[in-house]
Write an enzyme that holds these catalytic residues in place. Structure first.
Site, PDB file in Angstrom:
ATOM      1  N   TYR A  59     -16.386  54.281 -80.195  1.00  0.00           N
ATOM      2  CA  TYR A  59     -15.794  54.288 -81.531  1.00  0.00           C
ATOM      3  C   TYR A  59     -16.560  53.352 -82.473  1.00  0.00           C
ATOM      4  CZ  TYR A  59     -12.209  53.747 -85.184  1.00  0.00           C
ATOM      5  OH  TYR A  59     -11.527  53.724 -86.380  1.00  0.00           O
ATOM      6  N   LYS A 118     -18.636  53.976 -85.983  1.00  0.00           N
ATOM      7  CA  LYS A 118     -18.196  53.347 -87.232  1.00  0.00           C
ATOM      8  C   LYS A 118     -19.249  52.387 -87.794  1.00  0.00           C
ATOM      9  CE  LYS A 118     -14.152  55.204 -88.062  1.00  0.00           C
ATOM     10  NZ  LYS A 118     -13.845  55.898 -89.329  1.00  0.00           N
TER      11      LYS A 118
END
Length: 234
Positions: free
Chosen positions: A144, A148
């Site tokens: 993740y 990001k």
């Protein structure tokens, strides 16, 4: 007269959670909102478009459909995202690819489809919804956070290239926000995660987006870190 009368806005990931709250807030403020999602959007007053943002042809088609039905957008909110909380040793390459496809490649394709028009409208605004994980490292965030951090980099390069041409850009990086993305994790049963009662609400992020896009043309909100009260702001 409301803040965004006469503006056309595009919001991705708009069928639920943060995206839906953003679309609702922009509509309440007078914008005509194109809600884009992989599944049918339950639009309160805007126009829904079904699109997988990781599919280049589908993004091009939906961009053309938005132009035909609503006109060129003044605001684009790159919000569609995928969340994975998983220890690094349990994270496979397919997990990484899935996070990159939605969180980074999808945002890239949407920006490619609309940035030129945002510049042409004069003072168009691209908002990127990042995460606290785009600037801070947390256990269990390998895939993740990689996506990001990459998204933040993409946003900053777009800013560097297009700000001289009048494009306004804002990166909004919220901390833990209470959405259905947390359901599989059940953070209230874990000591290493924030409890849901103390998390941000989707409407908090929506308010931040509205603040950024409703500033006068002379003012640009470059970056907003939005955190639950009492949390680490690093």
């Amino acid at each position: 007269m409301t803040l965004l009368d006469g503006k056309v806005a595009v919001v991705t990931g708009a069928s639920r959670g943060i995206g839906r709250a953003i679309a609702n807030r922009l509509e309440e403020s007078g914008a005509c909102v194109a809600r884009i999602a992989r599944t049918e959007c339950a639009a309160e007053g805007g126009t829904g478009f079904v699109c997988d943002v990781t599919n280049e042809a589908a993004v091009a088609q939906v961009a053309a459909a938005v132009r035909a039905r609503m006109g060129s957008p003044h605001i684009v909110v790159n919000n569609a995202g995928l969340f994975l909380l998983q220890p690094f040793e349990l994270t496979g390459v397919d997990d990484l690819r899935a996070q990159l496809e939605v969180n980074l490649v999808g945002a890239f394709l949407v920006a490619k489809a609309f940035v030129g028009e945002l510049v042409d409208t004069g003072g168009g605004h691209l908002v990127t919804v990042g995460s606290v994980a785009d600037h801070a490292a947390f256990p269990g965030n390998a895939a993740y956070a990689a996506s990001k951090y990459g998204l933040r980099g993409l946003h900053e390069v777009i800013t560097a290239e297009y700000a001289p041409h009048g494009l306004r850009t804002t990166l909004i990086s919220p901390g833990a926000t209470d959405t259905a993305a947390w359901d599989p994790v059940d953070p209230d049963q874990r000591d290493d995660l924030p409890d849901r009662a103390g998390m941000l609400r989707p409407e908090d992020v929506a308010d931040a987006v509205l603040f950024a896009v409703s500033r006068p043309p002379r003012a640009n909100v470059d970056l907003m870190w939005l955190n639950p009260t009492g949390t680490n702001r690093s």
